[in-house]
Design a protein around this motif. Structure first.
Motif, PDB file in Angstrom:
ATOM      1  N   GLN A 152      17.946  48.582  59.926  1.00  0.00           N
ATOM      2  CA  GLN A 152      16.738  48.633  59.108  1.00  0.00           C
ATOM      3  C   GLN A 152      15.493  48.900  59.960  1.00  0.00           C
ATOM      4  O   GLN A 152      15.416  48.475  61.113  1.00  0.00           O
ATOM      5  N   PRO A 153      14.489  49.580  59.381  1.00  0.00           N
ATOM      6  CA  PRO A 153      13.272  49.898  60.136  1.00  0.00           C
ATOM      7  C   PRO A 153      12.281  48.741  60.166  1.00  0.00           C
ATOM      8  O   PRO A 153      12.431  47.751  59.441  1.00  0.00           O
ATOM      9  N   HIS A 154      11.256  48.900  61.000  1.00  0.00           N
ATOM     10  CA  HIS A 154      10.126  47.977  61.036  1.00  0.00           C
ATOM     11  C   HIS A 154       9.491  47.934  59.645  1.00  0.00           C
ATOM     12  O   HIS A 154       9.402  48.962  58.961  1.00  0.00           O
ATOM     13  N   PRO A 155       9.033  46.760  59.187  1.00  0.00           N
ATOM     14  CA  PRO A 155       8.449  46.654  57.842  1.00  0.00           C
ATOM     15  C   PRO A 155       7.328  47.660  57.578  1.00  0.00           C
ATOM     16  O   PRO A 155       7.172  48.143  56.447  1.00  0.00           O
ATOM     17  N   ASP A 156       6.543  48.004  58.611  1.00  0.00           N
ATOM     18  CA  ASP A 156       5.439  48.942  58.420  1.00  0.00           C
ATOM     19  C   ASP A 156       5.909  50.386  58.256  1.00  0.00           C
ATOM     20  O   ASP A 156       5.106  51.261  57.918  1.00  0.00           O
ATOM     21  N   LEU A 157       7.193  50.631  58.503  1.00  0.00           N
ATOM     22  CA  LEU A 157       7.758  51.974  58.312  1.00  0.00           C
ATOM     23  C   LEU A 157       8.761  52.008  57.169  1.00  0.00           C
ATOM     24  O   LEU A 157       9.293  53.069  56.834  1.00  0.00           O
ATOM     25  N   PHE A 213      15.031  59.515  56.867  1.00  0.00           N
ATOM     26  CA  PHE A 213      13.781  59.322  56.129  1.00  0.00           C
ATOM     27  C   PHE A 213      14.039  59.373  54.621  1.00  0.00           C
ATOM     28  O   PHE A 213      14.943  60.080  54.159  1.00  0.00           O
ATOM     29  N   TYR A 214      13.216  58.658  53.868  1.00  0.00           N
ATOM     30  CA  TYR A 214      13.237  58.816  52.418  1.00  0.00           C
ATOM     31  C   TYR A 214      12.818  60.246  52.064  1.00  0.00           C
ATOM     32  O   TYR A 214      12.228  60.947  52.904  1.00  0.00           O
ATOM     33  N   VAL A 274      10.919  55.267  56.193  1.00  0.00           N
ATOM     34  CA  VAL A 274      12.203  55.375  56.878  1.00  0.00           C
ATOM     35  C   VAL A 274      13.241  54.550  56.123  1.00  0.00           C
ATOM     36  O   VAL A 274      13.073  53.343  55.932  1.00  0.00           O
ATOM     37  N   LYS A 275      14.307  55.217  55.715  1.00  0.00           N
ATOM     38  CA  LYS A 275      15.366  54.527  54.967  1.00  0.00           C
ATOM     39  C   LYS A 275      16.220  53.664  55.883  1.00  0.00           C
ATOM     40  O   LYS A 275      16.543  52.523  55.558  1.00  0.00           O
ATOM     41  N   PHE A 326       9.166  61.944  55.638  1.00  0.00           N
ATOM     42  CA  PHE A 326       8.869  62.670  56.875  1.00  0.00           C
ATOM     43  C   PHE A 326       7.524  63.383  56.832  1.00  0.00           C
ATOM     44  O   PHE A 326       6.926  63.647  57.875  1.00  0.00           O
ATOM     45  N   THR A 327       7.022  63.667  55.639  1.00  0.00           N
ATOM     46  CA  THR A 327       5.760  64.399  55.532  1.00  0.00           C
ATOM     47  C   THR A 327       4.588  63.629  56.134  1.00  0.00           C
ATOM     48  O   THR A 327       3.563  64.228  56.478  1.00  0.00           O
ATOM     49  N   SER A 328       4.723  62.326  56.304  1.00  0.00           N
ATOM     50  CA  SER A 328       3.647  61.509  56.866  1.00  0.00           C
ATOM     51  C   SER A 328       3.554  61.593  58.388  1.00  0.00           C
ATOM     52  O   SER A 328       2.661  60.995  58.981  1.00  0.00           O
ATOM     53  N   PHE A 329       4.471  62.343  59.015  1.00  0.00           N
ATOM     54  CA  PHE A 329       4.481  62.440  60.471  1.00  0.00           C
ATOM     55  C   PHE A 329       4.224  63.857  60.985  1.00  0.00           C
ATOM     56  O   PHE A 329       4.086  64.041  62.199  1.00  0.00           O
TER      57      PHE A 329
END
Length: 272
Positions: free
Chosen positions: A7-12, A91-92, A16-17, A96-99
């Motif tokens: 699982q990713p960091h809560p802020d991601l 990514f959901y 990120v799936k 990815f568009t946010s990067f």
């Protein structure tokens, strides 16, 4: 074959799936593996031997060792050349568009080396840190530090895109687009344009992929032994409609799916 997810960091977590790792020992008779669309974009690092991706029955390319795999709307084949060891970020659909500043439609149906999206030096530095890392935990920390530096100061996912993806996921891909738009046809063209830019495929294509994934999971988890029942529960018009979509996205019929030697990898990826 060992496949694990993290699982990713809560802020991601809204973008990120998951992270995943895959290890497969080398085999003298390695089989081509059929990869089917799943609606996600992935950042993949090849840590073992090279991976072939077939462009036709007999021709192939070697996948970049650090790449973005864009949205796909048709199956493709890959084949290991030896030991498989991969680390990836999934990514959901809109994550990815946010990067990046590039339109995600330009990444569809192909692999894009990281340097083409992030620049030669940042991409090389990231890869040089990922490769010698000792385990998945360390690689996750490295890639998350990188993602935080690339995250746009304002997450620019349009509400109409996010709400449409949410509605499609909640309804297993069958929510009519016109109902999502509340019967306002003037918004349809705007939604199509934003979807291609921020997701990579059209809302209709995304809905079809999500609905197919629902059916695939039912097959893999053996929730029903009846293909007619699966077609009905996945809200296809009829068995023929189910078979048509299934073949278009996987290249084979539903009856051939389970136990097919070329579907082993996809079966692991999409069973959860």
């Amino acid at each position: 074959m060992t496949y694990d997810t993290f699982q990713p960091h809560p802020d991601l977590a809204s973008l990120v799936k998951c992270y995943w790792t895959l290890e497969v020992p080398p085999a003298a008779d390695s089989q081509r593996q059929r990869i089917v669309p799943d609606g996600c974009i992935e950042m993949i690092f090849t840590l073992g031997d090279d991976i072939k991706r077939y462009t036709s029955a007999d021709e192939f390319i070697i996948q970049p060792r650090a790449m973005i795999l864009g949205q796909t709307i048709e199956p493709f084949f890959i084949e290991p050349t030896g030991y498989v060891n991969a680390f990836a970020v999934r990514f959901y659909p809109y994550g990815f568009t946010s990067f990046v500043t590039a339109s995600l439609h330009s990444l569809a149906n192909k692999e894009t080396p990281l340097e083409l999206l992030f620049g030669d030096t940042p991409a090389a530095e990231l890869e040089q840190k990922i490769i010698p890392a000792t385990d998945a935990k360390e690689r996750i920390q490295i890639v998350e530090e990188f993602l935080f530096t690339k995250l746009k100061s304002e997450i620019t996912i349009d509400n109409i895109v996010k709400s449409t993806v949410g509605a499609l996921l909640e309804t297993n891909g069958v929510a009519p687009i016109k109902s999502i738009l509340k019967d306002d046809p003037s918004k349809r063209r705007q939604l199509e344009r934003k979807f291609l830019n921020q997701v990579g495929i059209s809302p209709k294509q995304m809905g079809r992929v999500i609905r197919l994934q629902t059916a695939l999971k039912m097959l893999l988890n053996r929730q029903s032994d009846s293909l007619t029942s699966i077609a009905y529960e996945s809200e296809y018009y009829d068995q023929a409609h189910f078979n048509k979509d299934f073949r278009e996205f996987t290249g084979i019929n539903p009856k051939e799916f389970l136990g097919h030697e070329n579907m082993e990898l996809s079966s692991i990826f999409y069973a959860d």
